[in-house]
Design an enzyme around this catalytic site. Structure first.
Site, PDB file in Angstrom:
ATOM      1  N   ASP A  14       0.576  -1.286   0.072  1.00 30.76           N
ATOM      2  CA  ASP A  14      -0.045  -0.075   0.033  1.00 30.76           C
ATOM      3  C   ASP A  14       0.901   1.547  -0.780  1.00 30.76           C
ATOM      4  O   ASP A  14       0.439   1.806   0.271  1.00 30.76           O
ATOM      5  CB  ASP A  14      -0.900  -0.109   1.431  1.00 30.76           C
ATOM      6  CG  ASP A  14      -1.985  -1.144   1.451  1.00 30.76           C
ATOM      7  OD1 ASP A  14      -2.248  -1.582  -0.293  1.00 30.76           O
ATOM      8  OD2 ASP A  14      -2.130  -1.970   2.249  1.00 30.76           O
ATOM      9  N   LYS A  17       1.730   1.841  -5.076  1.00 30.05           N
ATOM     10  CA  LYS A  17       2.146   1.560  -6.315  1.00 30.05           C
ATOM     11  C   LYS A  17       1.713   1.732  -7.340  1.00 30.05           C
ATOM     12  O   LYS A  17       2.197   1.831  -8.442  1.00 30.05           O
ATOM     13  CB  LYS A  17       2.795  -0.368  -6.143  1.00 30.05           C
ATOM     14  CG  LYS A  17       3.435   0.042  -5.074  1.00 30.05           C
ATOM     15  CD  LYS A  17       4.095  -1.987  -4.839  1.00 30.05           C
ATOM     16  CE  LYS A  17       2.585  -2.666  -4.278  1.00 30.05           C
ATOM     17  NZ  LYS A  17       2.470  -2.111  -2.718  1.00 30.05           N
ATOM     18  N   GLY A  41      -4.740  -4.506  -4.149  1.00 33.70           N
ATOM     19  CA  GLY A  41      -5.333  -3.413  -3.950  1.00 33.70           C
ATOM     20  C   GLY A  41      -4.908  -2.219  -4.531  1.00 33.70           C
ATOM     21  O   GLY A  41      -4.168  -1.492  -3.048  1.00 33.70           O
ATOM     22  N   HIS A  42      -4.978  -1.772  -5.634  1.00 31.24           N
ATOM     23  CA  HIS A  42      -4.872  -0.818  -5.546  1.00 31.24           C
ATOM     24  C   HIS A  42      -5.570   0.722  -6.150  1.00 31.24           C
ATOM     25  O   HIS A  42      -6.510   0.229  -7.399  1.00 31.24           O
ATOM     26  CB  HIS A  42      -3.451  -0.861  -7.389  1.00 31.24           C
ATOM     27  CG  HIS A  42      -2.462  -2.354  -7.137  1.00 31.24           C
ATOM     28  ND1 HIS A  42      -1.597  -2.657  -8.020  1.00 31.24           N
ATOM     29  CD2 HIS A  42      -2.403  -2.274  -5.718  1.00 31.24           C
ATOM     30  CE1 HIS A  42      -1.386  -3.463  -7.127  1.00 31.24           C
ATOM     31  NE2 HIS A  42      -1.106  -3.417  -5.730  1.00 31.24           N
ATOM     32  N   GLN A 221       1.956  -6.234  -3.437  1.00 30.56           N
ATOM     33  CA  GLN A 221       2.742  -6.175  -1.751  1.00 30.56           C
ATOM     34  C   GLN A 221       3.462  -5.474  -2.156  1.00 30.56           C
ATOM     35  O   GLN A 221       3.804  -4.118  -2.609  1.00 30.56           O
ATOM     36  CB  GLN A 221       2.961  -7.473  -1.223  1.00 30.56           C
ATOM     37  CG  GLN A 221       1.344  -8.724  -1.096  1.00 30.56           C
ATOM     38  CD  GLN A 221       1.162  -8.688  -2.815  1.00 30.56           C
ATOM     39  OE1 GLN A 221       1.556  -9.258  -3.584  1.00 30.56           O
ATOM     40  NE2 GLN A 221      -0.939  -8.704  -3.015  1.00 30.56           N
ATOM     41  N   ARG A 302      -5.668   0.607   8.311  1.00 32.71           N
ATOM     42  CA  ARG A 302      -3.481   0.086   8.291  1.00 32.71           C
ATOM     43  C   ARG A 302      -3.474   0.537   9.833  1.00 32.71           C
ATOM     44  O   ARG A 302      -3.879   2.037  10.593  1.00 32.71           O
ATOM     45  CB  ARG A 302      -3.443   0.722   8.028  1.00 32.71           C
ATOM     46  CG  ARG A 302      -3.935   0.410   5.977  1.00 32.71           C
ATOM     47  CD  ARG A 302      -3.147   0.659   5.160  1.00 32.71           C
ATOM     48  NE  ARG A 302      -3.461   0.191   3.744  1.00 32.71           N
ATOM     49  CZ  ARG A 302      -4.227   0.840   2.511  1.00 32.71           C
ATOM     50  NH1 ARG A 302      -3.957   2.046   2.621  1.00 32.71           N
ATOM     51  NH2 ARG A 302      -4.774   0.500   1.804  1.00 32.71           N
TER      52      ARG A 302
HETATM   53  P1  GDP Z   1      -0.983  -0.184  -3.553  1.00 32.70           P
HETATM   54  O1  GDP Z   1      -1.253  -1.420  -2.776  1.00 32.70           O
HETATM   55  O2  GDP Z   1       0.855   0.497  -3.188  1.00 32.70           O
HETATM   56  O3  GDP Z   1      -1.123   0.431  -4.807  1.00 32.70           O
HETATM   57  O4  GDP Z   1      -1.717   1.407  -2.661  1.00 32.70           O
HETATM   58  P2  GDP Z   1      -2.871   1.288  -2.319  1.00 32.70           P
HETATM   59  O5  GDP Z   1      -4.016   1.853  -3.326  1.00 32.70           O
HETATM   60  O6  GDP Z   1      -3.738  -0.116  -1.631  1.00 32.70           O
HETATM   61  O7  GDP Z   1      -3.078   2.535  -1.392  1.00 32.70           O
HETATM   62  C1  GDP Z   1      -2.414   3.900  -1.781  1.00 32.70           C
HETATM   63  C2  GDP Z   1      -3.495   5.005  -1.134  1.00 32.70           C
HETATM   64  O8  GDP Z   1      -2.789   6.110  -1.508  1.00 32.70           O
HETATM   65  C3  GDP Z   1      -4.528   4.602  -2.576  1.00 32.70           C
HETATM   66  O9  GDP Z   1      -6.153   5.249  -1.790  1.00 32.70           O
HETATM   67  C4  GDP Z   1      -3.642   6.157  -3.272  1.00 32.70           C
HETATM   68  O10 GDP Z   1      -4.926   7.146  -4.385  1.00 32.70           O
HETATM   69  C5  GDP Z   1      -3.461   6.984  -2.636  1.00 32.70           C
HETATM   70  N1  GDP Z   1      -2.192   7.617  -2.349  1.00 32.70           N
HETATM   71  C6  GDP Z   1      -1.588   7.693  -3.544  1.00 32.70           C
HETATM   72  N2  GDP Z   1      -0.309   8.698  -3.972  1.00 32.70           N
HETATM   73  C7  GDP Z   1      -1.222   9.293  -2.789  1.00 32.70           C
HETATM   74  C8  GDP Z   1      -0.229  10.561  -2.066  1.00 32.70           C
HETATM   75  O11 GDP Z   1       0.471  11.654  -2.890  1.00 32.70           O
HETATM   76  N3  GDP Z   1      -0.714  11.305  -1.898  1.00 32.70           N
HETATM   77  C9  GDP Z   1      -1.936  11.043  -0.500  1.00 32.70           C
HETATM   78  N4  GDP Z   1      -2.682  12.098   0.009  1.00 32.70           N
HETATM   79  N5  GDP Z   1      -2.773   9.750  -1.229  1.00 32.70           N
HETATM   80  C10 GDP Z   1      -2.241   8.690  -2.001  1.00 32.70           C
HETATM   81  P1  IMO Z   2      -0.700  -4.182  -2.261  1.00 29.04           P
HETATM   82  O1  IMO Z   2      -0.800  -4.884  -3.733  1.00 29.04           O
HETATM   83  C1  IMO Z   2      -0.594  -4.666   2.002  1.00 29.04           C
HETATM   84  C2  IMO Z   2      -0.864  -8.497   3.976  1.00 29.04           C
HETATM   85  C3  IMO Z   2      -1.878  -9.065   4.606  1.00 29.04           C
HETATM   86  C4  IMO Z   2      -1.275  -9.667   6.081  1.00 29.04           C
HETATM   87  C5  IMO Z   2      -0.331 -10.859   4.494  1.00 29.04           C
HETATM   88  C6  IMO Z   2      -0.843 -11.808   4.378  1.00 29.04           C
HETATM   89  O2  IMO Z   2      -2.223  -3.656  -2.221  1.00 29.04           O
HETATM   90  O3  IMO Z   2      -0.004  -3.533  -2.111  1.00 29.04           O
HETATM   91  P2  IMO Z   2      -1.910 -12.564   2.025  1.00 29.04           P
HETATM   92  O4  IMO Z   2      -3.743 -12.615   2.099  1.00 29.04           O
HETATM   93  O5  IMO Z   2      -1.610 -12.258   0.773  1.00 29.04           O
HETATM   94  O6  IMO Z   2      -1.594 -14.221   2.809  1.00 29.04           O
HETATM   95  O7  IMO Z   2      -2.232 -12.014   3.867  1.00 29.04           O
HETATM   96  O8  IMO Z   2      -0.128 -10.160   3.898  1.00 29.04           O
HETATM   97  N1  IMO Z   2      -1.179  -8.225   1.955  1.00 29.04           N
HETATM   98  C7  IMO Z   2      -0.910  -6.730   2.041  1.00 29.04           C
HETATM   99  N2  IMO Z   2      -0.657  -6.067   2.498  1.00 29.04           N
HETATM  100  N3  IMO Z   2      -0.433  -4.757   0.679  1.00 29.04           N
HETATM  101  C8  IMO Z   2      -1.118  -5.216  -0.040  1.00 29.04           C
HETATM  102  O9  IMO Z   2      -0.986  -5.975  -1.364  1.00 29.04           O
HETATM  103  C9  IMO Z   2      -1.731  -6.728   0.552  1.00 29.04           C
HETATM  104  N4  IMO Z   2      -1.273  -8.198   0.038  1.00 29.04           N
HETATM  105  C10 IMO Z   2      -1.691  -8.836   1.196  1.00 29.04           C
HETATM  106  O10 IMO Z   2      -2.155  -7.928   5.194  1.00 29.04           O
HETATM  107  O11 IMO Z   2      -0.497  -9.620   6.630  1.00 29.04           O
HETATM  108 MG    MG Z   3      -3.198  -1.826  -1.593  1.00 29.86          MG
END
Ligand code: GDP
Ligand code: IMO
Ligand code: MG
Length: 417
Positions: A14, A17, A41-42, A221, A302
């Site tokens: 998270d 990416k 989840g992106h 991840q 989180r």
């Molecule tokens: P990922 O799993 O690495 O793709 O990240 P996630 O999408 O799960 O979580 C990142 C969250 O932060 C998302 O809701 C993005 O829209 C948000 N986000 C990304 N970059 C920024 C930023 O620079 N500022 C803020 N406020 N939100 C951001």
């Molecule tokens: P993105 O791509 C954050 C964490 C779960 C748990 C551990 C194992 O959005 O960054 P699993 O279901 O993979 O067996 O869970 O890994 N986890 C993540 N945490 N972002 C993710 O993906 C994750 N994918 C798995 O919360 O601690």
């Molecule tokens: Mg994510």
């Protein structure tokens, strides 16, 4: 041959990416995902479009980009179809999506086993996403898994599902799993619909290289969740670090160019496991609220804490990073003091990241001056408040890696270069 570049998260996932890949993808022809499944989840926001991706690569909002889901992934076919339908409904051309025949299929009995395993662990539960990712990788290693290549072979698919249900009958007892008949039916339907997307994954990616296409490889991840090098056993079940890209796509290390690490300006973690810089006070709460730190997949809050340079240096090594993309710097606005964890100690002695889970661990926190001005509207480093510039410079220094991009908001254009 144009070498492929890799983008990986360097914390516990998270990091943003999806947002960073969306941005970089403008300069590439193909975006390829190499591992994980819908535990990812992106979230990506471009104007009015605000989407959450699970499997489909994060280059999807760039219409010129081809999208590839590599052999190292594990995919729930019904979930993928729903994701594709959601994207098609907002006008996205999903015919660009290709899935490797080497990717493995995740079925409802995997999720059921995931739940049962977690229950059996009791207080030691990992806090998985419950998507069946671990059991699907177990089946892959046990050689009982089902590949997307087998999807085309209806007879053997039905037989394999039957055998797997039989094999895991004990651990599935009391779990809510569809009947064999329903499962086979639903899987065969999904297989039929996904068939046009399934390709020979090795041919696909090497064909792209042969035609000199620019390939961007997308990690899921984070490095500290890597099954071999993360905070084991509180990790996911795949190799999330840059090396996993070669395995997950079937390419050699020589095909790789740059490796870019996505790093959040603070740290978060979902689920259980060591988190040395965690803030269990109102500052952690404030980061969670300001950063919207609630899981995209499970909605779980989180855990939040300061940026951890010890963990960061470890991840720089694991990935061989060339550069960093720093995200969510805007979230730190308004903190009078911002902490950076610069060292770990056990009984007064300096220790490295491998001690992260020690019950006696103490962290060394360096405090930096914060800033009050909102920075979401700024586009150059020079325009940032002095304190924000010093914070970026300090991250570059402690990680010995240049920051080539700073994200200051969710929108594609909210960035500082
Ligand atoms: P990922 O799993 O690495 O793709 O990240 P996630 O999408 O799960 O979580 C990142 C969250 O932060 C998302 O809701 C993005 O829209 C948000 N986000 C990304 N970059 C920024 C930023 O620079 N500022 C803020 N406020 N939100 C951001
Ligand atoms: P993105 O791509 C954050 C964490 C779960 C748990 C551990 C194992 O959005 O960054 P699993 O279901 O993979 O067996 O869970 O890994 N986890 C993540 N945490 N972002 C993710 O993906 C994750 N994918 C798995 O919360 O601690
Ligand atoms: Mg994510």
């Amino acid at each position: 041959m144009t070498k492929a570049d890799i983008i990986v998260g360097i914390q516990w996932g998270d990091e943003g990416k999806g947002r960073v890949v969306d941005l970089y993808a403008q300069d590439y022809d193909v975006v390829a995902r190499f591992g994980g499944g819908d535990n990812a989840g992106h979230q990506i926001k471009v104007g009015d479009v605000d989407i959450a991706l699970r499997i489909v690569p994060s280059g999807v909002l760039n219409p010129h980009v081809e999208l590839f889901v590599g052999g190292g992934t594990v995919i729930n076919p019904v979930g993928l179809l729903e994701e594709l339908d959601r994207l098609a409904a907002i006008g996205v051309d999903i015919s660009r999506v290709r899935i490797s025949d080497r990717a493995h299929v995740v079925l409802p009995y995997h999720a059921a086993r995931d739940r049962a395993n977690e229950r059996a662990r009791g207080a030691g539960a990992i806090g998985t996403t419950g998507r069946g990712i671990g059991p699907a990788y177990i089946d892959k290693a046990a050689r009982t898994g089902i590949t997307f290549g087998e999807f085309a072979r209806r007879e053997s698919l039905a037989e394999k599902i039957r055998l797997n249900l039989l094999h895991h009958a004990a651990s599935l007892e009391g779990e809510n799993v569809p009947s064999e008949e329903d499962l086979v039916g639903a899987t065969l339907d999904a297989a039929q619909r996904l068939a046009p997307h399934i390709v020979d994954g090795v041919d696909y990616i090497h064909e792209k290289f042969a035609r000199d296409k620019r390939v961007l490889i997308e990690g899921a991840q984070g490095s500290l969740l890597d099954v071999g090098y993360g905070t084991y056993p509180y990790v996911t079940s795949s190799h999330t670090i840059a090396g996993g890209a070669c395995i997950g796509l079937g390419i050699g290390p020589g095909a790789v160019g740059r490796v870019i690490g996505v790093v959040k300006a603070y740290c978060t973690r979902v689920g259980a496991g060591p988190f040395p810089s965690e803030l269990r006070d109102e500052r952690g709460e404030r980061l969670r609220e300001a950063g919207g730190e609630f899981g995209t997949v499970t909605g779980r809050p989180r855990r939040c804490g300061w940026f951890d340079a010890v963990a960061g240096r470890y991840a720089v090594r694991l990935n061989g990073l060339n550069a960093l993309a720093l995200t969510k710097l805007d979230v730190l606005c308004g903190f009078e003091r911002i902490g950076i964890v610069t060292g770990y100690r056990v009984r007064g002695q300096p220790v490295d990241f491998s001690a992260a889970g020690s019950p006696e661990l103490e962290v060394v926190v360096e405090e930096m001056e914060g800033w009050d001005e909102p920075i979401g509207g700024l586009r150059t480093k020079a325009a940032l408040p002095q304190a924000a510039q010093r914070y970026i410079a300090r991250i570059e220094e402690v990680l010995a890696t240049p920051v080539e991009l700073v994200s200051v908001g969710r929108e594609r254009n909210e960035l500082v270069r």
